[in-house]
Write an enzyme that holds these catalytic residues in place. Structure first.
Site, PDB file in Angstrom:
ATOM      1  CE  LYS A 235      -4.633 -36.993  15.866  1.00  0.00           C
ATOM      2  NZ  LYS A 235      -5.023 -35.629  15.502  1.00  0.00           N
TER       3      LYS A 235
ATOM      4  CD  GLN B  41      -8.202 -33.098  16.148  1.00  0.00           C
ATOM      5  OE1 GLN B  41      -7.127 -33.498  16.580  1.00  0.00           O
ATOM      6  NE2 GLN B  41      -8.776 -33.627  15.083  1.00  0.00           N
TER       7      GLN B  41
ATOM      8  CG  ASP C  65      -1.029 -32.224  13.345  1.00  0.00           C
ATOM      9  OD1 ASP C  65      -0.954 -33.423  13.033  1.00  0.00           O
ATOM     10  OD2 ASP C  65      -1.954 -31.750  14.028  1.00  0.00           O
TER      11      ASP C  65
END
Ligand code: NDP
Length: 276
Positions: free
Chosen positions: A55, A83, A106
């Site tokens: 990323k 994460q 996300d």
């Protein structure tokens, strides 16, 4: 006729190039303004570190910059990534709820997931991997409405949100999980298969209805002494067998994976534009 290979890398590259050029246009008159991502990586899981490295690489390439700190109030940060999975001592739900909704690129904030689950509501952001799967279907001209979609997996980050997205697009959705009886028979009914069960090459060619579309989300390392690293990555579908019978199929790697990152960049750019 062998299946069409859905080239996720090429599609993702196109999306990233588009974001890059849109961004350049956008910031022409404001050289100080750039989208920023903050990444929270807790613990030392090797696979998580690899995802973050990928990323970072792409984010830097696009001129984004990131900070590994939580910055809900930092106007330079437009997206915050946590994460997953978190180490066991942390409460995932509480941590995800802390991310401000407008920076939840996300799409894992419980309110975003709740809005995704409800009819007529719109989440601020849709989770990246499921969004990437839909994008792959749309960009390869697959009709979703009215189709039988069979999903393997019911995780919060892949299986459930992709099921909801397909349902919103008027597919008839069957969700299989580890307790499902006779998964093979369910898969055989599918016009669209989304494999996200984390079981290497689990779906066999003869489970696939001729002409079906196969989206393989799985990324599984399997031992391979011919590789320098000692392993190779395979999906949840037996790719070689799927090629013989499916209408189209995503490879692993090079299918859903690159799309996840492209969707992350898209969500970040959206968040950035929302703040201008
Ligand atoms: P999880 O381990 O969180 O979930 C796996 C799901 O599969 C569970 O719901 C489990 O059921 C179900 N399952 C397990 N065995 C079977 C089976 N035999 N038949 C049907 N369902 C089964 O995994 P994730 O959702 O996080 O990830 C799934 C895969 O996708 C992994 O290989 C992961 O590496 C990959 N991945 C790829 C991404 C990408 O960008 N391409 C992004 C994220 C993940 P139960 O709920 O009953 O336990």
């Amino acid at each position: 006729m062998p299946a069409k290979i859905i080239d996720g890398t090429a599609i993702a590259n196109g999306i990233r190039a588009q974001i890059k050029s849109d961004l350049e246009e956008y910031i022409k008159n404001n050289a100080d303004s750039r989208p920023g991502i903050a990444v929270l990586l807790v613990g030392d899981r090797k696979d998580s570190a690899t995802y973050v490295r990928m990323k970072n690489k792409v984010a830097l390439e696009l001129g984004f910059y990131k900070k590994i700190r939580q910055f809900n109030n930092d106007p330079k940060i437009h997206g915050i990534l946590v994460q997953l999975p978190l180490p066991k001592h942390l409460n995932e739900e509480r941590v995800l709820s802390e991310v401000s909704l407008e920076k939840d690129i996300d799409g894992f904030h419980p309110i975003n997931i709740g809005n995704l689950a409800m009819k007529g509501r719109k989440p601020t952001f849709v989770p990246c991997t499921p969004k990437g799967c839909i994008e792959l279907l749309d960009r390869t001209g697959v009709e979703i409405a009215g189709k039988n979609a069979v999903i393997l997996g019911r995780s919060n980050i892949v299986g459930i949100p992709i099921s909801l997205l397909l349902l919103h697009r008027n597919a008839t959705v069957t969700i299989c999980h580890s307790q499902t009886k006779d998964v093979e028979q369910k898969v055989k009914q599918a016009d669209i298969i989304v494999a996200a069960c984390g079981q290497p090459e689990y779906i066999k060619g003869d489970w696939i209805k001729p002409g079906a579309v196969v989206i393989d989300v799985g990324i599984n390392p399997v031992d391979d002494s011919t590789k320098k690293v000692g392993y190779r990555l395979v999906g949840d579908v037996n790719y070689k067998e799927a090629l013989e019978v499916a209408g189209s199929v995503t490879p692993v790697p090079g299918g859903v994976g690159p799309m996840t990152i492209a969707m992350l960049m898209q969500n970040t750019f959206e968040s950035f534009k929302n703040k201008q």
